[in-house]
Write a protein that holds these residues in place. Sequence first.
Motif, PDB file in Angstrom:
ATOM      1  N   ILE A 102      33.418  39.410  37.801  1.00 33.36           N
ATOM      2  CA  ILE A 102      33.436  39.353  39.480  1.00 33.36           C
ATOM      3  C   ILE A 102      33.860  38.115  40.398  1.00 33.36           C
ATOM      4  O   ILE A 102      33.287  37.152  39.496  1.00 33.36           O
ATOM      5  CB  ILE A 102      32.795  40.345  39.244  1.00 33.36           C
ATOM      6  N   MET A 103      34.081  37.995  41.650  1.00 32.68           N
ATOM      7  CA  MET A 103      34.085  36.729  42.170  1.00 32.68           C
ATOM      8  C   MET A 103      33.704  36.957  43.324  1.00 32.68           C
ATOM      9  O   MET A 103      34.518  38.030  44.182  1.00 32.68           O
ATOM     10  CB  MET A 103      35.672  36.041  41.743  1.00 32.68           C
ATOM     11  N   ALA A 104      33.917  36.142  44.686  1.00 34.41           N
ATOM     12  CA  ALA A 104      33.381  35.930  45.841  1.00 34.41           C
ATOM     13  C   ALA A 104      33.608  34.778  46.331  1.00 34.41           C
ATOM     14  O   ALA A 104      33.285  33.885  46.125  1.00 34.41           O
ATOM     15  CB  ALA A 104      32.545  36.393  46.381  1.00 34.41           C
ATOM     16  N   THR A 105      34.748  35.146  46.866  1.00 40.44           N
ATOM     17  CA  THR A 105      34.987  33.671  47.902  1.00 40.44           C
ATOM     18  C   THR A 105      34.373  33.251  49.505  1.00 40.44           C
ATOM     19  O   THR A 105      33.815  34.458  49.932  1.00 40.44           O
ATOM     20  CB  THR A 105      36.387  32.718  48.037  1.00 40.44           C
ATOM     21  N   ARG A 108      36.150  27.073  52.099  1.00 34.65           N
ATOM     22  CA  ARG A 108      37.693  26.017  51.223  1.00 34.65           C
ATOM     23  C   ARG A 108      36.650  25.749  50.857  1.00 34.65           C
ATOM     24  O   ARG A 108      35.211  25.391  50.481  1.00 34.65           O
ATOM     25  CB  ARG A 108      37.426  25.565  52.502  1.00 34.65           C
ATOM     26  N   ARG A 109      37.097  25.209  48.881  1.00 35.83           N
ATOM     27  CA  ARG A 109      36.049  25.152  48.308  1.00 35.83           C
ATOM     28  C   ARG A 109      34.719  25.603  47.715  1.00 35.83           C
ATOM     29  O   ARG A 109      33.721  25.123  47.847  1.00 35.83           O
ATOM     30  CB  ARG A 109      36.591  23.482  48.181  1.00 35.83           C
ATOM     31  N   SER A 110      34.917  26.801  48.172  1.00 33.65           N
ATOM     32  CA  SER A 110      33.397  27.528  47.692  1.00 33.65           C
ATOM     33  C   SER A 110      33.570  29.197  47.486  1.00 33.65           C
ATOM     34  O   SER A 110      34.187  29.897  48.333  1.00 33.65           O
ATOM     35  CB  SER A 110      32.453  27.290  49.355  1.00 33.65           C
ATOM     36  N   ALA A 111      33.194  28.968  45.798  1.00 34.18           N
ATOM     37  CA  ALA A 111      32.942  31.056  45.123  1.00 34.18           C
ATOM     38  C   ALA A 111      32.091  30.698  44.579  1.00 34.18           C
ATOM     39  O   ALA A 111      31.926  30.040  43.885  1.00 34.18           O
ATOM     40  CB  ALA A 111      34.561  30.393  44.958  1.00 34.18           C
ATOM     41  N   VAL A 112      32.038  31.920  44.516  1.00 31.46           N
ATOM     42  CA  VAL A 112      31.479  32.378  43.000  1.00 31.46           C
ATOM     43  C   VAL A 112      32.097  33.144  41.953  1.00 31.46           C
ATOM     44  O   VAL A 112      32.588  33.932  42.658  1.00 31.46           O
ATOM     45  CB  VAL A 112      29.526  32.517  43.433  1.00 31.46           C
ATOM     46  N   PRO A 136      32.953  37.420  32.243  1.00 30.78           N
ATOM     47  CA  PRO A 136      32.283  37.801  30.848  1.00 30.78           C
ATOM     48  C   PRO A 136      31.492  36.613  29.730  1.00 30.78           C
ATOM     49  O   PRO A 136      32.431  35.487  29.544  1.00 30.78           O
ATOM     50  CB  PRO A 136      33.490  38.491  30.144  1.00 30.78           C
ATOM     51  N   GLY A 137      30.050  36.944  29.192  1.00 29.08           N
ATOM     52  CA  GLY A 137      29.692  35.798  27.957  1.00 29.08           C
ATOM     53  C   GLY A 137      29.293  34.775  28.862  1.00 29.08           C
ATOM     54  O   GLY A 137      28.608  34.250  28.642  1.00 29.08           O
ATOM     55  N   GLY A 138      28.331  35.435  30.758  1.00 24.48           N
ATOM     56  CA  GLY A 138      27.878  34.752  30.953  1.00 24.48           C
ATOM     57  C   GLY A 138      27.966  33.561  31.550  1.00 24.48           C
ATOM     58  O   GLY A 138      27.446  33.071  31.562  1.00 24.48           O
ATOM     59  N   VAL A 139      29.490  33.553  31.699  1.00 24.24           N
ATOM     60  CA  VAL A 139      30.262  31.957  32.278  1.00 24.24           C
ATOM     61  C   VAL A 139      29.761  31.528  33.724  1.00 24.24           C
ATOM     62  O   VAL A 139      30.824  33.298  34.112  1.00 24.24           O
ATOM     63  CB  VAL A 139      31.411  32.079  32.066  1.00 24.24           C
ATOM     64  N   ARG A 140      29.269  31.024  34.535  1.00 23.67           N
ATOM     65  CA  ARG A 140      29.803  31.039  36.252  1.00 23.67           C
ATOM     66  C   ARG A 140      30.153  29.769  36.007  1.00 23.67           C
ATOM     67  O   ARG A 140      29.980  29.023  36.305  1.00 23.67           O
ATOM     68  CB  ARG A 140      28.548  31.597  36.354  1.00 23.67           C
ATOM     69  N   PHE A 141      30.941  29.975  37.337  1.00 23.73           N
ATOM     70  CA  PHE A 141      31.831  29.094  38.504  1.00 23.73           C
ATOM     71  C   PHE A 141      30.912  28.997  39.816  1.00 23.73           C
ATOM     72  O   PHE A 141      31.062  30.554  40.724  1.00 23.73           O
ATOM     73  CB  PHE A 141      32.897  28.848  38.215  1.00 23.73           C
ATOM     74  N   GLN A 142      30.230  27.766  40.219  1.00 27.09           N
ATOM     75  CA  GLN A 142      30.479  28.241  41.531  1.00 27.09           C
ATOM     76  C   GLN A 142      31.350  26.468  42.373  1.00 27.09           C
ATOM     77  O   GLN A 142      31.435  25.903  41.996  1.00 27.09           O
ATOM     78  CB  GLN A 142      28.920  27.584  41.961  1.00 27.09           C
ATOM     79  N   GLY A 143      31.179  26.889  43.930  1.00 28.40           N
ATOM     80  CA  GLY A 143      31.969  25.459  44.633  1.00 28.40           C
ATOM     81  C   GLY A 143      33.189  25.844  44.339  1.00 28.40           C
ATOM     82  O   GLY A 143      34.474  26.857  43.786  1.00 28.40           O
ATOM     83  N   THR A 144      33.998  24.790  43.869  1.00 35.02           N
ATOM     84  CA  THR A 144      35.840  23.709  43.688  1.00 35.02           C
ATOM     85  C   THR A 144      35.422  24.698  42.645  1.00 35.02           C
ATOM     86  O   THR A 144      36.735  25.433  42.387  1.00 35.02           O
ATOM     87  CB  THR A 144      35.813  22.749  44.065  1.00 35.02           C
ATOM     88  N   PRO A 145      35.689  24.731  41.491  1.00 35.54           N
ATOM     89  CA  PRO A 145      36.006  25.602  40.664  1.00 35.54           C
ATOM     90  C   PRO A 145      35.375  26.955  40.028  1.00 35.54           C
ATOM     91  O   PRO A 145      36.865  27.625  39.984  1.00 35.54           O
ATOM     92  CB  PRO A 145      34.755  24.728  39.030  1.00 35.54           C
ATOM     93  N   GLY A 146      34.712  27.169  40.998  1.00 35.92           N
ATOM     94  CA  GLY A 146      34.280  28.695  41.596  1.00 35.92           C
ATOM     95  C   GLY A 146      36.072  29.188  42.375  1.00 35.92           C
ATOM     96  O   GLY A 146      36.452  29.821  42.350  1.00 35.92           O
ATOM     97  N   TRP A 147      36.079  28.838  43.238  1.00 33.91           N
ATOM     98  CA  TRP A 147      36.929  28.172  44.232  1.00 33.91           C
ATOM     99  C   TRP A 147      38.258  28.359  43.728  1.00 33.91           C
ATOM    100  O   TRP A 147      39.569  29.427  44.358  1.00 33.91           O
ATOM    101  CB  TRP A 147      36.905  28.002  45.728  1.00 33.91           C
TER     102      TRP A 147
END
Length: 427
Positions: A350-353, A356-360, A364-375
Amino acid sequence: MPVRPHVVIVGSGFGGLNAALRLASAPVDVTVVDRDNYHGFWPLLYQVATAGLGSDDIARPIRAVYSDHPNISARMGTVTGVDMDHRSIELDHEATIGYDFLILAAGSSTTDFGIPGVAEHAFPLKTLPDAVRLRNHVLSTFERADADDPSTADPGQLTIVLVGGGPTGVEMAGALSELIGHNLAGDFHHLDLTKARVLLVEKDDHLLPGFAPKSQEWALGALRSKGVEVRFGTKLDKVTDDGVSFEDGTSVASRTVVWTAGVRANPLADLVNAAKGRAGTLRVGPDLSLGGHPEVFVIGDLAAIGGRDGDQLPQLAQVAIQSGRRAASNIKRTLEGKQTKKFRYSNHGIMATIGRRSAVAELPGGVRFQGTPGWMAWLGVHLIFLIGFRNRVVVLVNWAWNYLTWDRATRVILDDGSITPTGQPRV
Ligand SMILES: Cc1cc2nc3c(=O)[nH]c(=O)nc-3n(C[C@H](O)[C@H](O)[C@H](O)COP(=O)(O)OP(=O)(O)OC[C@H]3O[C@@H](n4cnc5c(N)ncnc54)[C@H](O)[C@@H]3O)c2cc1C
């Protein structure tokens, strides 16, 4: 020529479209019925409402989607009845279509939970006309504020209240703060936009239900750093023409209240005599068929589908896509004389932005991105799933332009003629 089984699919959204395409080379004739003549990509709807994309950038004509598949026909019309005893559906213009197999994929709709004034005064964000209406309204209120005498200015003119801290509320709040801060601030030289407010209210104590607490906190920090005010534990009491009041007795003057809080099954579910799940959805068996009707399948937002833990699966695009494909495959298996298969949802994340350059993004597997990588992950996934090569190119170009210039280019008021740019009725 022998008559081939007729599969009717109601709705050409994420679920219906994927079901139809799965049947493209099967020995069946398929009729897809939709009230609109386009397939809409709802995860980008907020970008239309906030002037980032044009309405046809996120829509694709349904007939174009199926033009290379001779066994699939499209029909525009609203389904108003389902007669499972006689295996037929009714359309609003009194036509009847018979079927051998039926896939119900009419999605969900907005509900106001009976809160006074929501239906009359708040803006929903569920359809393309909703998004265009909201964009027109926001731009018109700023035009009106610019034309007004500052000494008698309407206090709610520049305040936008978003109700509901789910992905749509969060994405709208972030995009509106960028629209105001980077575009409208330049467009309106004489307007004091430090007075403009974007207020997000949520009845619980966190944003983005379903996300990990770390992602929720990160999103909250990102919104606040953009100047968005966030109020938790705030339940809406009523909405009026000039603002909102809350159950704690406080109120806020606002001409723009956006309702992103309530989702229920499409009213079509009420016409089907079957067991119901959460929010009026139709309860289906493990193979997605309706109890007692192995020829009728329900998919996507309209269906109450049990997940691995027994809980009802959330109303997400991936659930609709995968259930559409499973229902179509089960129809093929039935025709081949094989047992239908259970639907197993594979969680792609799941993801939400927030802007600009800001998203979570949570994979699956507990991998989480925030900020630019999430975006970056958010941009890539949305481009891949957008239907139609032209739309992908146009959206990519728009995003690149916006990234380089901050320009949300579709700041146009395209109303139905009922309001002028200064908000007065046309004469
Ligand atoms: C603003 C917004 C943002 C979203 N963001 C995300 C996101 O970021 N990620 C995510 O996973 N999910 C998101 N979703 C949810 C996702 O879009 C839905 O889960 C998905 O669209 C469900 O697919 P569906 O096929 O069941 O319904 P839909 O895609 O809604 O399709 C239903 C179709 O049925 C048609 N229809 C409805 N009633 C009738 C009728 N009576 N007769 C004929 N046709 C009818 C409609 O015109 C429509 O084409 C979002 C939804 C919205 C509204």
